[in-house]
Design a protein around this motif. Sequence first.
Motif, mmCIF file in Angstrom:
data_model
loop_
_atom_site.group_PDB
_atom_site.id
_atom_site.type_symbol
_atom_site.label_atom_id
_atom_site.label_comp_id
_atom_site.label_asym_id
_atom_site.label_seq_id
_atom_site.Cartn_x
_atom_site.Cartn_y
_atom_site.Cartn_z
ATOM 1 N N GLY A 118 0.784 -1.228 0.000
ATOM 2 C CA GLY A 118 0.000 0.000 0.000
ATOM 3 C C GLY A 118 0.810 1.269 0.000
ATOM 4 O O GLY A 118 0.248 2.376 -0.053
ATOM 5 N N ILE A 119 2.127 1.144 0.039
ATOM 6 C CA ILE A 119 3.043 2.285 0.023
ATOM 7 C C ILE A 119 3.603 2.425 -1.381
ATOM 8 O O ILE A 119 3.961 1.434 -2.030
ATOM 9 N N THR A 120 3.701 3.661 -1.868
ATOM 10 C CA THR A 120 4.341 3.919 -3.151
ATOM 11 C C THR A 120 5.798 4.293 -2.913
ATOM 12 O O THR A 120 6.102 5.217 -2.159
ATOM 13 N N LEU A 121 6.687 3.543 -3.550
ATOM 14 C CA LEU A 121 8.119 3.807 -3.506
ATOM 15 C C LEU A 121 8.537 4.309 -4.879
ATOM 16 O O LEU A 121 8.370 3.608 -5.876
ATOM 17 N N SER A 122 9.068 5.512 -4.940
ATOM 18 C CA SER A 122 9.448 6.118 -6.218
ATOM 19 C C SER A 122 10.951 6.332 -6.265
ATOM 20 O O SER A 122 11.514 7.049 -5.429
ATOM 21 N N LYS A 123 11.593 5.716 -7.235
ATOM 22 C CA LYS A 123 13.033 5.919 -7.406
ATOM 23 C C LYS A 123 13.305 7.351 -7.834
ATOM 24 O O LYS A 123 12.596 7.905 -8.676
ATOM 25 N N THR A 124 14.343 7.960 -7.273
ATOM 26 C CA THR A 124 14.681 9.340 -7.593
ATOM 27 C C THR A 124 16.093 9.435 -8.159
ATOM 28 O O THR A 124 16.922 8.539 -7.992
ATOM 29 N N LYS A 125 16.358 10.553 -8.789
ATOM 30 C CA LYS A 125 17.661 10.814 -9.391
ATOM 31 C C LYS A 125 18.715 11.114 -8.325
ATOM 32 O O LYS A 125 18.392 11.568 -7.226
ATOM 33 N N GLY A 126 19.960 10.896 -8.700
ATOM 34 C CA GLY A 126 21.063 11.278 -7.835
ATOM 35 C C GLY A 126 22.352 11.326 -8.623
ATOM 36 O O GLY A 126 22.500 10.637 -9.637
ATOM 37 N N GLU A 127 23.297 12.147 -8.173
ATOM 38 C CA GLU A 127 24.626 12.195 -8.760
ATOM 39 C C GLU A 127 25.657 12.111 -7.633
ATOM 40 O O GLU A 127 25.728 12.993 -6.775
ATOM 41 N N HIS A 128 26.443 11.040 -7.654
ATOM 42 C CA HIS A 128 27.379 10.716 -6.582
ATOM 43 C C HIS A 128 28.688 11.473 -6.781
ATOM 44 O O HIS A 128 29.764 10.883 -6.924
ATOM 45 N N GLY A 129 28.584 12.813 -6.809
ATOM 46 C CA GLY A 129 29.744 13.658 -7.016
ATOM 47 C C GLY A 129 29.533 14.580 -8.196
ATOM 48 O O GLY A 129 28.445 14.661 -8.764
ATOM 49 N N ARG A 130 30.616 15.261 -8.553
ATOM 50 C CA ARG A 130 30.546 16.213 -9.664
ATOM 51 C C ARG A 130 31.738 16.005 -10.582
ATOM 52 O O ARG A 130 32.863 15.792 -10.127
ATOM 53 N N GLY A 131 31.504 16.075 -11.896
ATOM 54 C CA GLY A 131 32.592 15.992 -12.854
ATOM 55 C C GLY A 131 33.133 14.589 -13.039
ATOM 56 O O GLY A 131 32.392 13.603 -13.045
#
Length: 253
Positions: A118-131
């Motif tokens: 009954g719970i909605t789990l939504s994958k989200t964006k991420g960036e593990h650092g820069r460049g």
Amino acid sequence: MKIQQIRNATLVVEYPGKKFLIDPFLADKGTYPPFPNSVRQDQYNPLVSLPASLDDILSGIDAVIVTHLHLDHFDDTAKEVLPKEIPLFVQNEEDAEEVRKAGFQQVMVLEENTEFGGITLSKTKGEHGRGEILKLAGLVCGVVFSHPSEKTLYVAGDTVWYEGVQEMIEEHQPEIIVVNAGDNQFLEGGSLVMGKEDVHQVAKAAPEATIIASHMEAVNHWILSRQELSSYLQEKEISSQVFIPEDGASYTF
């Protein structure tokens, strides 16, 4: 909703009718060598002990969420002690295959609207650092929890502040946000997760949300201490918006 900070990025989240373990890093203090090319090369990981016994931490867990497969988010001890039949959510099929090789039988890939109890789990964006460091750090995700009877929770995962986090906040309008805020770094490459300025950006993007700063002072390449973050938040006059839990602390919303 109840959120307990365990250690590093490891959380226990109680959300309507279910209890989730997130990013389990469960080894005894000092089990693993220090991450290379970083500070504190004389200190083995984890730097601190778990705040409770494994039995207590794992009691009543209904599902596990692993945002990515770095050691400090899914370690050998977790692979050993977690029940192989427990539902376990990962970011993509590549991670799913690796987790299945460890013997887990109910491995599922998070999507934009994954349903569990009954719970909605939504994958989200991420960036593990820069460049350039992104090529080495690899893919990561976060997850949004939503339910008609509960506040929306956004666990951002191992990401720095960038436009993708802004987009996730605008799309989901979370009332509770957990950020990984230890400003962990290698000697070359810059921040891998949020530092104090990143946390400030999150607070500005979601001024009505409560923010919890996780992933602090538990592995050798941390840069930002709880005390330094606390002083910065006071300077920016947002200390009432951002909680900095000690390991073992919990919050009920």
